[in-house]
Scaffold this motif. Structure first.
Motif, PDB file in Angstrom:
ATOM      1  N   LYS A 108      -1.106  -8.957  -8.337  1.00 27.94           N
ATOM      2  CA  LYS A 108      -0.513  -8.107  -7.296  1.00 27.94           C
ATOM      3  C   LYS A 108       0.358  -6.996  -7.865  1.00 27.94           C
ATOM      4  CE  LYS A 108       0.007 -10.195  -2.805  1.00 27.94           C
ATOM      5  NZ  LYS A 108       0.925 -10.798  -1.847  1.00 27.94           N
ATOM      6  N   ILE A 163      -2.492   5.224   8.419  1.00 29.04           N
ATOM      7  CA  ILE A 163      -2.348   5.912   7.136  1.00 29.04           C
ATOM      8  C   ILE A 163      -3.617   5.725   6.302  1.00 29.04           C
ATOM      9  CG2 ILE A 163      -0.952   6.067   5.039  1.00 29.04           C
ATOM     10  CD1 ILE A 163       1.243   4.570   6.895  1.00 29.04           C
ATOM     11  N   ALA A 194      12.744 -10.143  -4.632  1.00 27.48           N
ATOM     12  CA  ALA A 194      13.512 -10.169  -3.377  1.00 27.48           C
ATOM     13  C   ALA A 194      12.615 -10.592  -2.224  1.00 27.48           C
ATOM     14  CB  ALA A 194      14.106  -8.796  -3.088  1.00 27.48           C
ATOM     15  N   TYR A 213       3.101  -7.361  16.688  1.00 32.45           N
ATOM     16  CA  TYR A 213       3.443  -6.337  15.690  1.00 32.45           C
ATOM     17  C   TYR A 213       4.256  -5.222  16.353  1.00 32.45           C
ATOM     18  CZ  TYR A 213       2.558  -2.472  12.403  1.00 32.45           C
ATOM     19  OH  TYR A 213       2.692  -1.409  11.541  1.00 32.45           O
ATOM     20  N   TYR A 238       0.822  -1.225   0.000  1.00 31.74           N
ATOM     21  CA  TYR A 238       0.000   0.000   0.000  1.00 31.74           C
ATOM     22  C   TYR A 238       0.856   1.276   0.000  1.00 31.74           C
ATOM     23  CZ  TYR A 238      -3.027   3.513   2.271  1.00 31.74           C
ATOM     24  OH  TYR A 238      -3.702   4.658   2.620  1.00 31.74           O
TER      25      TYR A 238
HETATM   26  N1  NAP Z   1      -0.678   1.121   6.734  1.00 29.26           N
HETATM   27  C1  NAP Z   1      -0.478   1.784   7.867  1.00 29.26           C
HETATM   28  O1  NAP Z   1      -1.395   2.463   8.382  1.00 29.26           O
HETATM   29  C2  NAP Z   1       0.869   1.755   8.533  1.00 29.26           C
HETATM   30  C3  NAP Z   1       1.067   2.582   9.633  1.00 29.26           C
HETATM   31  C4  NAP Z   1       2.309   2.601  10.245  1.00 29.26           C
HETATM   32  C5  NAP Z   1       3.328   1.811   9.770  1.00 29.26           C
HETATM   33  N2  NAP Z   1       3.110   0.981   8.683  1.00 29.26           N
HETATM   34  C6  NAP Z   1       4.234   0.162   8.240  1.00 29.26           C
HETATM   35  O2  NAP Z   1       4.491   0.406   6.866  1.00 29.26           O
HETATM   36  C7  NAP Z   1       4.977  -0.786   6.237  1.00 29.26           C
HETATM   37  C8  NAP Z   1       4.142  -1.106   5.010  1.00 29.26           C
HETATM   38  O3  NAP Z   1       2.800  -1.128   5.370  1.00 29.26           O
HETATM   39  P1  NAP Z   1       1.635  -1.266   4.284  1.00 29.26           P
HETATM   40  O4  NAP Z   1       0.402  -0.743   4.916  1.00 29.26           O
HETATM   41  O5  NAP Z   1       2.067  -0.722   2.991  1.00 29.26           O
HETATM   42  O6  NAP Z   1       1.494  -2.846   4.237  1.00 29.26           O
HETATM   43  P2  NAP Z   1       1.236  -3.865   3.027  1.00 29.26           P
HETATM   44  O7  NAP Z   1       0.414  -3.240   1.969  1.00 29.26           O
HETATM   45  O8  NAP Z   1       0.751  -5.117   3.656  1.00 29.26           O
HETATM   46  O9  NAP Z   1       2.696  -4.088   2.457  1.00 29.26           O
HETATM   47  C9  NAP Z   1       3.619  -4.939   3.050  1.00 29.26           C
HETATM   48  C10 NAP Z   1       4.654  -5.260   2.011  1.00 29.26           C
HETATM   49  O10 NAP Z   1       5.699  -6.039   2.593  1.00 29.26           O
HETATM   50  C11 NAP Z   1       5.955  -7.139   1.742  1.00 29.26           C
HETATM   51  N3  NAP Z   1       6.484  -8.288   2.478  1.00 29.26           N
HETATM   52  C12 NAP Z   1       5.928  -8.944   3.527  1.00 29.26           C
HETATM   53  N4  NAP Z   1       6.728  -9.974   3.887  1.00 29.26           N
HETATM   54  C13 NAP Z   1       7.792  -9.950   3.042  1.00 29.26           C
HETATM   55  C14 NAP Z   1       8.951 -10.750   2.884  1.00 29.26           C
HETATM   56  N5  NAP Z   1       9.196 -11.802   3.678  1.00 29.26           N
HETATM   57  N6  NAP Z   1       9.825 -10.434   1.909  1.00 29.26           N
HETATM   58  C15 NAP Z   1       9.599  -9.386   1.092  1.00 29.26           C
HETATM   59  N7  NAP Z   1       8.526  -8.594   1.167  1.00 29.26           N
HETATM   60  C16 NAP Z   1       7.633  -8.882   2.136  1.00 29.26           C
HETATM   61  C17 NAP Z   1       4.627  -7.466   1.110  1.00 29.26           C
HETATM   62  O11 NAP Z   1       4.854  -8.229  -0.052  1.00 29.26           O
HETATM   63  P3  NAP Z   1       3.850  -9.396  -0.509  1.00 29.26           P
HETATM   64  O12 NAP Z   1       2.759  -8.689  -1.258  1.00 29.26           O
HETATM   65  O13 NAP Z   1       4.665 -10.281  -1.342  1.00 29.26           O
HETATM   66  O14 NAP Z   1       3.314 -10.046   0.736  1.00 29.26           O
HETATM   67  C18 NAP Z   1       4.106  -6.072   0.832  1.00 29.26           C
HETATM   68  O15 NAP Z   1       4.658  -5.562  -0.348  1.00 29.26           O
HETATM   69  C19 NAP Z   1       4.926  -1.870   7.292  1.00 29.26           C
HETATM   70  O16 NAP Z   1       6.196  -1.928   7.896  1.00 29.26           O
HETATM   71  C20 NAP Z   1       3.922  -1.329   8.299  1.00 29.26           C
HETATM   72  O17 NAP Z   1       4.188  -1.839   9.570  1.00 29.26           O
HETATM   73  C21 NAP Z   1       1.906   0.943   8.061  1.00 29.26           C
END
Ligand code: NAP
Length: 329
Positions: A52, A202, A70, A172, A24
């Protein structure tokens, strides 16, 4: 999907690696970077997964974007993607908020992953700044008496407290604290400039077509998705409020801390602070009904309604709720 020669053609462009391009936040950041004239290298676990990754094809129309395979679990996996980059935005991370086994599904892979990707940044010899996307969960979960607390980057969530209290997303939170500390340690040990951004919940549009966490939670008051609403309430309970940042603001903040040479340490990224109740009252909900039903006919023919306002309704309803035991006395 990787295309050769992009680096050659864009020698003068600044190059940024964004990990987890099908996520995201990462997808939105890639868009911002391409629009700013950057050459971007991104990673996904499975480049062959068309569903995806289809947004990445679309983003390639905006500028030079290379896609690499990766996995955070595989040592050296990010070497090619990070090689030659000026900036590395570390966003990919396991996000298993509801796992029954947080140690195995969340904490261990997160730690392995950050060390792997940090080592790729060190090996590159070109990355002048690493920007880690951390979380507000790393800042605000600690014993706090009373109300009206204002916390900033000086504050760290307290792991003793988190593991003792075990709020629903404790795994988490633990993983985020450990990852941020480990990344800062690794950066210091290897003399790499690193900044971490701690965003709150977010919200906002991203190029990806599926979103798993923040957006469904933020929209749950409208969607009626009970699981997402539970998550929103859980966030409020765990974080002591619903702190919100717009996705575009977050991406601009990520770029800001990358490009500002004097930026250092950690940054809380929060647009505003609110609550579930305030959200329920917000402009996203209709202030006035879009569809009104009329009983003019009844009234015209001689009937009179006694309760004509919301306040009137609540007076009687609350009393009734108390007698039923649904509401406390
Ligand atoms: N969204 C929020 O409100 C928010 C707030 C604060 C912090 N964050 C932090 O921001 C970061 C991204 O969040 P997001 O909301 O964008 O989450 P997301 O859409 O679930 O994205 C997570 C990403 O990490 C990848 N990933 C997971 N396991 C992996 C692995 N073993 N190797 C490589 N890639 C891997 C996923 O790839 P796949 O598609 O292949 O699974 C996906 O691209 C996270 O660290 C989250 O904790 C998010």
């Amino acid at each position: 999907m990787t295309t050769g020669g992009v680096e050659e053609k864009n020698k003068k462009k600044k190059t940024a690696c964004v990990t987890g391009g099908n996520g995201y936040i990462a997808a939105a950041l890639i868009k911002v970077l391409l629009e700013k004239g950057y050459a971007v290298k991104t990673t996904v676990r499975n480049p062959d997964d068309r569903a995806k990754n289809s947004h990445l094809k679309v983003l390639q129309a905006l500028g030079p974007l290379e896609v690499y395979r990766a996995d955070l679990d595989a040592e050296g996996s990010f070497d090619d993607a990070v090689a030659g980059c000026d900036y590395a935005f570390l966003i990919a991370a396991p996000v298993n908020l509801t796992s029954d086994n947080p140690e195995k599904d969340q904490i261990e892979p997160s730690l392995r992953g950050i060390l792997n990707v940090m080592m790729s940044c060190v090996k590159s010899g070109t990355v002048r700044r690493v920007v880690l996307t951390s979380s507000a969960g790393v800042v605000c979960i600690r014993p706090l008496e009373g109300d009206s607390h204002v916390l900033d980057e000086e504050s760290w969530s307290n792991l003793d407290y988190v593991t003792a209290e075990k709020p629903p997303i404790w795994g988490y939170v633990v993983s985020k604290v450990l990852v941020e500390k480990e990344a800062l340690r690794s950066a210091q040990e290897n003399d790499i400039s690193m900044v971490s951004l701690c965003p709150v919940l977010i919200v906002g549009a991203s190029p990806v077509s599926k979103v798993y966490t923040s957006v469904p939670a933020a929209l749950s008051l409208l969607s009626g998705d009970e699981a997402a609403f539970e998550m929103l309430k859980c966030i409020e309970k765990t974080y002591g409020g619903v702190q919100v940042v717009d996705l575009d603001d977050l991406c601009r903040a990520q770029l800001f801390v990358a490009e500002t040479e004097t930026a250092s340490g950690r940054y809380v990224c929060c647009g505003f602070n609110t609550t579930v109740v305030e959200m329920a009252r917000s402009g996203h909900l209709l202030e006035k009904p879009r569809v009104c039903l009329s009983s003019t006919k009844l009234v015209r023919e001689g009937f009179e309604f006694k309760v004509k306002t919301l306040d009137d309704t609540y007076d009687g309803l609350i009393k009734y709720g108390k007698t039923l035991g649904i509401l406390p006395w």
